[in-house]
Design a protein around this motif. Structure first.
Motif, mmCIF file in Angstrom:
data_model
loop_
_atom_site.group_PDB
_atom_site.id
_atom_site.type_symbol
_atom_site.label_atom_id
_atom_site.label_comp_id
_atom_site.label_asym_id
_atom_site.label_seq_id
_atom_site.Cartn_x
_atom_site.Cartn_y
_atom_site.Cartn_z
ATOM 1 N N GLN A 1 0.142 12.834 7.051
ATOM 2 C CA GLN A 1 0.163 11.940 7.807
ATOM 3 C C GLN A 1 0.884 10.559 7.576
ATOM 4 O OE1 GLN A 1 -4.146 12.440 8.609
ATOM 5 N NE2 GLN A 1 -3.839 12.650 11.194
ATOM 6 N N LEU A 2 0.417 10.131 6.835
ATOM 7 C CA LEU A 2 0.675 8.843 5.917
ATOM 8 C C LEU A 2 1.955 8.344 6.094
ATOM 9 C CD1 LEU A 2 -2.441 6.926 4.941
ATOM 10 C CD2 LEU A 2 -1.595 7.322 6.935
ATOM 11 N N ASN A 3 2.531 9.404 5.476
ATOM 12 C CA ASN A 3 3.795 9.701 4.348
ATOM 13 C C ASN A 3 4.770 9.190 5.191
ATOM 14 O OD1 ASN A 3 5.505 8.735 2.725
ATOM 15 N ND2 ASN A 3 5.735 11.172 2.230
ATOM 16 N N GLU A 4 4.412 10.628 6.149
ATOM 17 C CA GLU A 4 5.689 11.473 7.254
ATOM 18 C C GLU A 4 5.341 10.156 9.048
ATOM 19 O OE1 GLU A 4 4.703 14.832 9.015
ATOM 20 O OE2 GLU A 4 4.960 16.082 6.702
ATOM 21 N N GLN A 5 4.368 9.356 8.930
ATOM 22 C CA GLN A 5 3.871 8.664 10.415
ATOM 23 C C GLN A 5 4.678 7.104 9.847
ATOM 24 O OE1 GLN A 5 0.634 9.440 12.653
ATOM 25 N NE2 GLN A 5 0.848 12.017 11.890
ATOM 26 N N TRP A 6 4.554 6.706 9.022
ATOM 27 C CA TRP A 6 4.661 5.685 8.473
ATOM 28 C C TRP A 6 5.644 4.467 8.952
ATOM 29 C CZ3 TRP A 6 0.857 3.889 4.291
ATOM 30 C CH2 TRP A 6 0.617 2.083 4.292
ATOM 31 N N TYR B 1 0.801 -1.509 0.244
ATOM 32 C CA TYR B 1 -0.421 -0.023 -0.498
ATOM 33 C C TYR B 1 1.166 1.581 0.456
ATOM 34 C CZ TYR B 1 -4.769 -1.883 0.446
ATOM 35 O OH TYR B 1 -5.375 -2.596 0.270
ATOM 36 N N ARG B 2 2.307 1.447 1.244
ATOM 37 C CA ARG B 2 3.133 2.286 1.369
ATOM 38 C C ARG B 2 3.028 2.459 -0.326
ATOM 39 N NH1 ARG B 2 7.608 3.123 5.057
ATOM 40 N NH2 ARG B 2 8.096 5.741 4.230
ATOM 41 N N LEU B 3 3.765 1.689 -1.192
ATOM 42 C CA LEU B 3 4.502 1.885 -2.754
ATOM 43 C C LEU B 3 3.157 2.664 -3.606
ATOM 44 C CD1 LEU B 3 6.798 -1.005 -3.272
ATOM 45 C CD2 LEU B 3 7.092 0.192 -2.602
ATOM 46 N N GLY B 4 2.642 1.647 -3.042
ATOM 47 C CA GLY B 4 1.038 2.260 -4.340
ATOM 48 C C GLY B 4 0.981 3.910 -3.813
ATOM 49 N N SER C 1 -4.610 -1.949 11.368
ATOM 50 C CA SER C 1 -4.577 -1.947 12.932
ATOM 51 C C SER C 1 -3.944 -0.468 12.886
ATOM 52 C CB SER C 1 -4.092 -2.631 13.688
ATOM 53 O OG SER C 1 -4.774 -3.573 14.352
ATOM 54 N N TRP C 2 -2.738 0.039 12.527
ATOM 55 C CA TRP C 2 -2.206 0.697 11.885
ATOM 56 C C TRP C 2 -2.903 2.176 11.779
ATOM 57 C CZ3 TRP C 2 0.283 4.158 8.050
ATOM 58 C CH2 TRP C 2 1.031 5.207 8.532
ATOM 59 N N LEU C 3 -3.794 1.568 10.655
ATOM 60 C CA LEU C 3 -4.118 3.268 9.586
ATOM 61 C C LEU C 3 -5.322 3.784 10.762
ATOM 62 C CD1 LEU C 3 -4.728 1.859 6.445
ATOM 63 C CD2 LEU C 3 -3.590 3.634 7.204
ATOM 64 N N GLY C 4 -6.000 2.589 11.460
ATOM 65 C CA GLY C 4 -7.577 2.811 12.731
ATOM 66 C C GLY C 4 -6.343 3.340 13.630
ATOM 67 N N ARG C 5 -5.494 3.700 14.020
ATOM 68 C CA ARG C 5 -4.775 4.022 15.678
ATOM 69 C C ARG C 5 -4.686 6.064 14.721
ATOM 70 N NH1 ARG C 5 -2.027 -0.575 16.100
ATOM 71 N NH2 ARG C 5 -0.473 0.398 15.298
ATOM 72 N N VAL C 6 -4.129 5.958 13.452
ATOM 73 C CA VAL C 6 -3.941 7.148 12.918
ATOM 74 C C VAL C 6 -4.888 7.846 12.349
ATOM 75 C CG1 VAL C 6 -3.431 8.615 10.342
ATOM 76 C CG2 VAL C 6 -1.956 6.839 11.700
ATOM 77 N N MET C 7 -5.996 6.863 12.522
ATOM 78 C CA MET C 7 -7.827 8.359 11.995
ATOM 79 C C MET C 7 -7.980 8.740 13.129
ATOM 80 S SD MET C 7 -11.212 6.251 9.908
ATOM 81 C CE MET C 7 -10.921 4.685 11.659
ATOM 82 N N GLY C 8 -7.550 7.803 13.867
ATOM 83 C CA GLY C 8 -8.428 8.339 16.031
ATOM 84 C C GLY C 8 -10.158 8.332 15.806
#
Length: 655
Positions: free
Chosen positions: A457-462, A368-371, A471-478
């Motif tokens: 958010q995603l690119n900086e915190q990955w 997903y990160r590469l995509g 689970s990680w995306l759920g924590r980022v979403m808040g």
């Protein structure tokens, strides 16, 4: 056999005579035990396997000898191999590319640890994945054209039916595979020309067979050589000479001259096993006409397919996607992780743009990160990206679904993502195409993400290490943000549906009829959910009495509905955290034939729309919604102990 029994009985009698030393008794009893084990092996029931021996076949024990034998033809890691793969790109028949009367030596290994294939002392494949491995080799150039793994014999039939006649097929087994006794299994054995299996139904359905099996055959022509051994812990090695054929004639001369035919012939010279792409009479379509959707209000919206080394899945996904008439092919992109040849050939065949990235990790998070990184880099003006995993069938209105829902994401800053896949979409749940449900779990498989979310958010915190992506995306979403997904799924994950039990039948939209999105319902979602709770019927007492009682009560209440409004059934449970809520939801899912994952959770509440009623499950105090007056006491895990694994009870799905 009778002599062995007599010897065993005499040994036991003599060894147990009074006065014998203890050491002597142990030695004699050990010898008797060895004879007993040999006798039991001879008495094992016949599983429909017969032993086939040929002059070119040898059997060796697993260990240093196997590894040494394989090292003679190529490198192999200790323990049976880690799936190393190398394709022969040059002709083995000579520098001029003509095979003439040349023969090659085909050597295949099969056993409980690994399988391998070598041609003329060049190792092509070395893998340890359990199941039946089938290798497709070009009969003129001896180059590897395809490799697939199946769990049972009946799964081989579609491939054996569609493969080009004359291709060299090598079938091997690793550890266990299933025998179903079906007509497809019998047809597969006939197509292979196998004489090692009796084409009869096994004594038990879905019977697992542990055997080492190697078969070499020409597709749709006949078997060349075969060896089958039923003993455990042994490795087979079958080596045979195969004469190459001339490749002077073009592939399928009946195909009309065109650009599609040129691409198709180029593909069919290098790859095999993709439905009817290389069929001479009725080849599968590789060109699709499209009328791009009007993305005028959204600008450029790339749709990126994420794939690794799963060429069969990728071909099916792209064929389903390209059949959508509203798809904009110029904004469709394939991100390939790893420099594998077959996925690249598929993209060239279908004329799709693609990028290949080095495989530094096999995790889904890395894919997903590469995509996302490639999509926003290739389309710098895009405000959104749609990510589609490479094992998904698309609904005909997938593009239209995103076209209608992306304005909601533009207007609502709390809307983190929009997913087109719903893992709770089954044949007995709601079939309403315009119904959207909120969730605080990111619905992967087919999801739209903002550029600002990726960049800020995603690119900086990955994280750099391996992570659980959902689970990680759920924590980022808040807790304040959420995602949307349809009640009727717009994507079908066929790789997962194979593992579902029979009573769970996934459903997704199979037509392109128009539908409407109720934007007012989205803007007033919480108040409408509270209204459903206020008008609901308490269901705690029915659910506490058992699964069968709950399903019968739900069906009875739904049958008494006189107007078009679906009745709401309310279950309130005491859950102080997500872990307890997950345990309780598992009981609910077993009763109502739902997915056990708590992906429906939104503000401590799960809403599942069935065809005749709505099921609401409130986890308190996680849910901020108030209960209606006179509600029944909250249930606990102890109240529904009947739903544990020990007391599991199944019933038919409510409708």
């Amino acid at each position: 056999m009778n002599m062995q029994r007599f010897i065993i009985s005499r040994i036991v009698c003599v060894s147990l005579r009074p006065g014998r030393p203890t050491k002597t008794k142990l030695i004699v009893l050990t010898a008797a035990a060895l004879l007993v084990s040999n006798l039991l092996l001879n008495l094992l029931p016949d599983l429909g396997l017969s032993s086939i021996r040929s002059k070119s076949a040898t059997e060796v024990s697993i260990g240093a000898e196997d590894l040494a034998a394989l090292k003679e033809v190529g490198d192999i890691s200790a323990g049976g191999g880690g799936g190393r793969y190398r394709r022969i790109s040059q002709h083995l028949s000579g520098s001029d590319g003509s095979s003439g009367d040349r023969s090659v030596t085909v050597t295949a290994w099969s056993g409980c640890q690994f399988t391998a294939l070598a041609i003329d002392d060049v190792l092509l494949v070395n893998q340890s994945t359990q199941g039946l491995h089938i290798f497709i080799v070009n009969q003129a150039t001896a180059s590897l054209m395809g490799h697939q793994v199946f769990s049972s014999l009946d799964e081989l039939k579609p491939l054996l039916t569609s493969v080009t006649a004359g291709r060299l097929l090598i079938l091997t087994s690793v550890q266990k595979f299933r025998r179903t006794g079906s007509a497809d299994e019998a047809a597969a054995l006939r197509l292979l020309g196998s004489s090692g299996f009796q084409i009869v139904s096994p004594k038990k359905p879905d019977m697992e067979v542990t055997a080492s099996w190697v078969l070499i055959a020409f597709a749709k022509i006949g078997r060349i050589d075969e060896q089958l051994m039923q003993s455990r812990g042994r490795q087979l090695r079958l080596s045979t000479q195969v004469r190459l054929v001339s490749e002077d004639d073009p592939i399928c001369p009946s195909w009309p001259p065109s650009e599609d035919t040129t691409r198709r012939r180029r593909f069919c010279q290098l790859a095999e096993g993709f439905n009817n792409v290389c069929d001479c009479s009725t080849p599968a379509a590789i060109s699709f006409q499209s009328r791009p959707a009007p993305w005028s209000t959204h600008g450029v919206v790339p749709l990126t397919v994420l794939s690794s080394n799963q060429p069969q899945f990728l071909f099916r996904t792209l064929s389903s996607l390209l059949s959508i008439q509203s798809l904009n092919v110029s904004q469709t992109h394939v991100m390939l992780r790893g420099f594998f040849e077959e996925p690249r050939l598929i993209c060239d065949l279908l004329k799709l743009a693609y990028t290949q990235r080095k495989q530094v990790s096999a995790s889904l998070a890395n894919l997903y990160r590469l995509g996302m990184a490639d999509s926003f880099h290739l389309f710098p003006t895009a405000s959104f990206v749609i990510l589609l995993e490479g094992d998904v069938d698309s609904s005909p209105d997938l593009v239209e679904f995103f076209n209608r829902t992306l304005p909601l994401m533009r207007r609502d800053p709390n809307l983190f993502c929009i997913g087109a896949w719903n893992d709770q979409s089954f044949t007995h749940t709601s079939q309403e195409p315009g119904l959207l449900l909120r969730t605080q779990q990111v619905p992967l498989k087919a999801v739209a993400i903002r550029r600002t979310t990726w960049e800020s958010q995603l690119n900086e915190q990955w994280p750099e290490g391996p992570i659980d992506l959902a689970s990680w995306l759920g924590r980022v979403m808040g807790p304040r943000r959420y995602c949307l997904r349809p009640a009727l799924s717009r994507a079908f994950v066929y790789s997962q549906s194979l593992r579902l039990i029979d009573r769970l039948r996934p459903a997704y939209r199979t037509e392109s009829a128009s539908f409407c999105i109720d934007e007012e319902a989205h803007s007033n979602y919480d108040s409408r959910l509270q209204g459903l709770i206020d008008s609901s019927v308490g269901f705690n007492s029915h659910f506490a009495r058992g699964c069968q009682s709950a399903v019968l009560a739900a069906t009875s209440l739904a049958s008494r509905t006189v107007n078009s409004t679906l009745p709401s059934l309310l279950i309130s449970a005491r859950a102080s955290n997500i872990r307890v809520a997950q345990q309780f939801w598992t009981r609910v899912a077993r009763c109502f034939s739902l997915n056990a994952g708590l992906t429906c959770l939104y503000k401590g509440t799960c809403q599942i729309n069935f065809q005749r009623f709505i099921l609401l499950v409130l986890f308190r105090p996680l849910a901020p919604f108030r209960l209606p007056p006179g509600s029944e006491p909250d249930l606990t895990i102890q109240n529904v102990s009947w739903g544990s694994r020990k007391h599991r009870r199944h019933s038919r799905s409510p409708t």
